[in-house]
Structure formats: C-alpha cells, structure tokens
Design an enzyme around this catalytic site. Sequence first.
Site, PDB file in Angstrom:
ATOM      1  N   VAL A 111      78.727 -68.839 -25.139  1.00  0.00           N
ATOM      2  CA  VAL A 111      78.341 -67.959 -26.248  1.00  0.00           C
ATOM      3  C   VAL A 111      78.433 -68.692 -27.588  1.00  0.00           C
ATOM      4  CG1 VAL A 111      78.708 -65.708 -27.321  1.00  0.00           C
ATOM      5  CG2 VAL A 111      79.207 -65.993 -24.893  1.00  0.00           C
TER       6      VAL A 111
ATOM      7  N   ARG B 188      88.665 -76.579 -27.190  1.00  0.00           N
ATOM      8  CA  ARG B 188      89.727 -77.442 -26.647  1.00  0.00           C
ATOM      9  C   ARG B 188      89.372 -78.912 -26.779  1.00  0.00           C
ATOM     10  NH1 ARG B 188      90.674 -73.887 -21.407  1.00  0.00           N
ATOM     11  NH2 ARG B 188      88.459 -74.296 -21.398  1.00  0.00           N
TER      12      ARG B 188
ATOM     13  N   ASP C 243      86.428 -56.145 -15.180  1.00  0.00           N
ATOM     14  CA  ASP C 243      85.564 -56.404 -16.336  1.00  0.00           C
ATOM     15  C   ASP C 243      84.804 -55.130 -16.731  1.00  0.00           C
ATOM     16  OD1 ASP C 243      83.914 -58.440 -18.085  1.00  0.00           O
ATOM     17  OD2 ASP C 243      82.426 -57.299 -16.952  1.00  0.00           O
TER      18      ASP C 243
ATOM     19  N   LYS D  66      85.095 -52.722 -20.268  1.00  0.00           N
ATOM     20  CA  LYS D  66      83.951 -52.275 -21.078  1.00  0.00           C
ATOM     21  C   LYS D  66      83.895 -50.750 -21.133  1.00  0.00           C
ATOM     22  CE  LYS D  66      81.330 -56.385 -19.737  1.00  0.00           C
ATOM     23  NZ  LYS D  66      80.396 -56.910 -18.724  1.00  0.00           N
TER      24      LYS D  66
HETATM   25  N1  LIG Z   1      79.178 -65.746 -21.186  1.00  0.00           N
HETATM   26  C1  LIG Z   1      78.658 -64.550 -21.421  1.00  0.00           C
HETATM   27  O1  LIG Z   1      77.520 -64.290 -21.074  1.00  0.00           O
HETATM   28  C2  LIG Z   1      79.470 -63.508 -22.147  1.00  0.00           C
HETATM   29  C3  LIG Z   1      78.901 -62.232 -22.344  1.00  0.00           C
HETATM   30  C4  LIG Z   1      79.622 -61.274 -23.062  1.00  0.00           C
HETATM   31  C5  LIG Z   1      80.875 -61.583 -23.533  1.00  0.00           C
HETATM   32  N2  LIG Z   1      81.415 -62.817 -23.286  1.00  0.00           N
HETATM   33  C6  LIG Z   1      82.732 -63.089 -23.830  1.00  0.00           C
HETATM   34  O2  LIG Z   1      82.615 -64.132 -24.780  1.00  0.00           O
HETATM   35  C7  LIG Z   1      83.806 -64.917 -24.787  1.00  0.00           C
HETATM   36  C8  LIG Z   1      83.424 -66.378 -24.549  1.00  0.00           C
HETATM   37  O3  LIG Z   1      82.761 -66.485 -23.311  1.00  0.00           O
HETATM   38  P1  LIG Z   1      82.016 -67.830 -22.847  1.00  0.00           P
HETATM   39  O4  LIG Z   1      81.248 -67.452 -21.654  1.00  0.00           O
HETATM   40  O5  LIG Z   1      81.320 -68.456 -23.990  1.00  0.00           O
HETATM   41  O6  LIG Z   1      83.269 -68.701 -22.419  1.00  0.00           O
HETATM   42  P2  LIG Z   1      83.309 -70.274 -22.132  1.00  0.00           P
HETATM   43  O7  LIG Z   1      81.955 -70.813 -21.899  1.00  0.00           O
HETATM   44  O8  LIG Z   1      84.355 -70.481 -21.117  1.00  0.00           O
HETATM   45  O9  LIG Z   1      83.815 -70.872 -23.532  1.00  0.00           O
HETATM   46  C9  LIG Z   1      85.119 -70.685 -23.987  1.00  0.00           C
HETATM   47  C10 LIG Z   1      85.338 -71.596 -25.183  1.00  0.00           C
HETATM   48  O10 LIG Z   1      86.662 -71.387 -25.660  1.00  0.00           O
HETATM   49  C11 LIG Z   1      87.302 -72.656 -25.805  1.00  0.00           C
HETATM   50  N3  LIG Z   1      88.731 -72.471 -25.536  1.00  0.00           N
HETATM   51  C12 LIG Z   1      89.322 -71.993 -24.427  1.00  0.00           C
HETATM   52  N4  LIG Z   1      90.662 -71.979 -24.578  1.00  0.00           N
HETATM   53  C13 LIG Z   1      90.901 -72.451 -25.821  1.00  0.00           C
HETATM   54  C14 LIG Z   1      92.072 -72.698 -26.570  1.00  0.00           C
HETATM   55  N5  LIG Z   1      93.278 -72.443 -26.063  1.00  0.00           N
HETATM   56  N6  LIG Z   1      91.934 -73.180 -27.827  1.00  0.00           N
HETATM   57  C15 LIG Z   1      90.720 -73.446 -28.339  1.00  0.00           C
HETATM   58  N7  LIG Z   1      89.567 -73.216 -27.677  1.00  0.00           N
HETATM   59  C16 LIG Z   1      89.665 -72.744 -26.437  1.00  0.00           C
HETATM   60  C17 LIG Z   1      86.662 -73.578 -24.802  1.00  0.00           C
HETATM   61  O11 LIG Z   1      86.822 -74.921 -25.256  1.00  0.00           O
HETATM   62  P3  LIG Z   1      86.165 -76.172 -24.466  1.00  0.00           P
HETATM   63  O12 LIG Z   1      84.688 -75.959 -24.511  1.00  0.00           O
HETATM   64  O13 LIG Z   1      86.571 -77.365 -25.255  1.00  0.00           O
HETATM   65  O14 LIG Z   1      86.728 -76.123 -23.079  1.00  0.00           O
HETATM   66  C18 LIG Z   1      85.201 -73.086 -24.860  1.00  0.00           C
HETATM   67  O15 LIG Z   1      84.514 -73.734 -25.902  1.00  0.00           O
HETATM   68  C19 LIG Z   1      84.715 -64.309 -23.731  1.00  0.00           C
HETATM   69  O16 LIG Z   1      85.576 -63.375 -24.336  1.00  0.00           O
HETATM   70  C20 LIG Z   1      83.739 -63.584 -22.818  1.00  0.00           C
HETATM   71  O17 LIG Z   1      84.322 -62.503 -22.134  1.00  0.00           O
HETATM   72  C21 LIG Z   1      80.733 -63.777 -22.617  1.00  0.00           C
END
Ligand SMILES: NC(=O)c1ccc[n+]([C@@H]2O[C@H](COP(=O)([O-])OP(=O)(O)OC[C@H]3O[C@@H](n4cnc5c(N)ncnc54)[C@H](OP(=O)(O)O)[C@@H]3O)[C@@H](O)[C@H]2O)c1
Length: 384
Positions: A15, A46, A203, A207
């Site tokens: 995202v 990270r 999940d 929601k």
């Molecule tokens: N993916 C979807 O379609 C979607 C839809 C609706 C809502 N969401 C929500 O959006 C949020 C993000 O989802 P995502 O899919 O984008 O997740 P993701 O791809 O796993 O990305 C998570 C990001 O957070 C960083 N991160 C994790 N732990 C950290 C820490 N301790 N300190 C600093 N940075 C940290 C990671 O760093 P690195 O990249 O360096 O590992 C990564 O950049 C979540 O709350 C999810 O529920 C996602």
Amino acid sequence: MAEPLRVALAGLGTVGAGVIRLVEANAALIERRAGRPIRITAVSARDRTRDRGVDISRYAWEDDMTVMSERGDVDLVVELVGGSDGPALSLARKTLGAGKGLVTANKAMIAHHGMELAALAEQNGAPLRFEASVAGGIPVIKGLREGVAANRVERIYGILNGTCNYILSTMEDTGRDFAEVLAEAQAKGYAEADPTFDIEGTDAAHKLSILSAIAFGSTIDFASVETSGISRILAADIAQADALGYVIRLIGMAEADDEGLFQRVQAHLVPFDNLLAHVDGPTNAVVVEGNFSGRLLFQGAGAGDGPTASAVVADIIDIARGMDTGFEADRAFSIPVAGLEAMAVADSGTRQSRAYIRFMVADGRACWPRSPPQCVMPGFRSKA
Ligand SMILES: NC(=O)c1ccc[n+]([C@@H]2O[C@H](COP(=O)([O-])OP(=O)(O)OC[C@H]3O[C@@H](n4cnc5c(N)ncnc54)[C@H](OP(=O)(O)O)[C@@H]3O)[C@@H](O)[C@H]2O)c1
C-alpha cells in the site's frame, strides 16, 4: 497558493508504494481537488535498501517510524505498517497526541484501539481517517459517515474479505478442495503466507466491528463479533450448496435492534438470485440498509496497491481540504466518541435462521456423528 500538506509515510510495502505512485501520477489533479499540494516529506520502513519500485531518495528517511510525528516538516502521518499494537499504535498515539492528522489502513488497530484513538483525535483537534481499513478501495466508510448520515441504519452485511471470496469462488468454479485453492491464492498474492486472520474470519470481524460502530452509533465491540471462517468447508459442501440453489460466501452481518447489537462473521448459503452470490474473486461488497435510503450496495476491489492507495489518498485529500477550518469537532466515527453508545450484545441463540449441517458418517455405523458437525451455515436472510 495554499501551503502544502506535508505527509510522512510509515510503511512502504504494497500500500505504501502504491500511495507514492498515486501521489506522483495524479499530483496536479490531487492538488486541484485538495486545494493545496500534497507533499511527501519523510518515509520509514524496516529495510532502507529494499527495491520498492518507487524512488524514495528524495524523501527524508527515518529508521524509527515512531518519531515521524515529531518532525517539523510533517503535518500528517500515514500509517501503512499494520498490526493492532506495536510500533503502529505507538506512532498513532504520538501523532494524534501531537495534534497532527493520522490516516491509516490498519483495521486491526482501529478494531482494537479505534475508540481510544478517536478520543485522542478529538482532544487534540486532530483528524483521524481510516477509509482503507475496510473494503480497500470501496468508499464505504465515507458512504456511512456522509452518504447515509441522515438514516437509521438497520442492517449492514457483506463480503468483507477478498481472500476468502477468492478461495470460495475458485472452489466453486474448479471443484477443487480448500487447501489446494489456498495454496494457489498464496502463490498469486491473494493470501498471506500466514492466512489465519483471513481464513478464520478475524480480518472480516475487524472490518465488521468498525462498520457497526459508524452505522449504529455504537462503540466498537470487536470482542462480541461471533466469528468463524471457511477452513473446514469442503468441495462437497460447495457441490451440495449448488444442488440446492446456493453458493457459499463468508458474510459479515451486523444488526442493531431492541435486543442490542448482533455481529457475526460466518459462511452462509447465498441463493443464486441474491446480489452477493455474483460477487466473485477477491472482490468485496457491502450492503447498507437505511430507513430512508433503502438498500445500498457498495462493491469493488477490497485490496491491492491501487485501490487501497486510492482510499488512503482520498483521506489525505479530505484532511487537506479541512485544514483551513480546523478539526476541532472532527468525528472519525460520525458521532463524537462521548456520544457513541455501548450497546448490549444481542443473544444469537434467540435469532432464527435456516441452517445447513453436514454430517460425516462411516458406512455401516449409526447415522449420528461421533464428532460435532464440521460446518454450520445459517440460511442467508434477506428482506427483499
Ligand atoms: N495490501 C492490501 O491490499 C491492503 C488492503 C487494505 C488494508 N491494508 C492494510 O494496510 C497496511 C499495510 O499493508 P501492506 O499490504 O502494504 O503491508 P506490507 O506490504 O507487508 O508492508 C508493510 C510495510 O511496513 C513496514 N514495516 C513493518 N514493520 C515495521 C516496523 N517495525 N518499523 C517500520 N516499518 C515496518 C515494512 O517494511 P519493509 O518493507 O522494509 O519490510 C513494509 O514496508 C496493513 O494495516 C494492512 O492491513 C492492506
């Protein structure tokens, strides 16, 4: 020219990278709609060296995301890390406590701590927005907060988890069993490496509890959502449902009536002629029934970088538009936190519905299972 809204981005995964792409691709249009430029000033994740497909070299980098709200060049923090507690929650608390705006897509954090964060936002005159936390790109929170604000919402239900919907509709199309389709969903990126939250209904329950609070003016009550998932559904159940005129969908449903608040996430038999039976793949759909609006259907992509970034940036634009008037009376849940009602939990035992129960019996034995039924699915009730 109005001052830019300066944004810090915590989380540069699916995202977060999507938000950077969208803010860059549509910068001129976003500025016209927001009334001011949206400028990303700082980012955090990270691993600083990871290739994310976007150029982050022009933004300041913070190793510790929880300090982003302390920066003088940040007006608004966007939290796209995830997790109900931990650094995401620390960052959210610090940001709102500092009177700065917070946009998040984190349903787990909002379901568990939304009331505390909304109260903090109100106390500090800071805006809190979380459109992307429910149903990805579908503006269902805006729909509830604004579109149906004049209505008494009687019921809200729908398909809130794209992973489950992908698995169920693929099982339906191919006749394959759950485990095989789950593995394929993981390979295609529709399911997490640890799919527990999705396939066990957690999940969707996160929601649903957020939607209930906005729809019914109640405090968030995630703990009372009766939750079960889809992991015990067999190809045989799908085939049997089909023979009876139904498909199987994981439905989140919430109702508020004289008995109190009833919230449940459970696999349902959905008749072929119901709109939700035709929601396939990773799509989400939410039905809202208002006493004057009638039945409204919100449908679209429930996840993915583009749709989720679209909802996140819509929240940023919303905040940019409000900057001139301030956020003293901001209402993240439509009603100020003090006005939200802690509703009694309705007893599910008194609610009537039809059920599908599968019994596994060994040939030649008495027709009563030695273990409980694996899957109980109440009939899908519709007022139509
Ligand atoms: N993916 C979807 O379609 C979607 C839809 C609706 C809502 N969401 C929500 O959006 C949020 C993000 O989802 P995502 O899919 O984008 O997740 P993701 O791809 O796993 O990305 C998570 C990001 O957070 C960083 N991160 C994790 N732990 C950290 C820490 N301790 N300190 C600093 N940075 C940290 C990671 O760093 P690195 O990249 O360096 O590992 C990564 O950049 C979540 O709350 C999810 O529920 C996602």
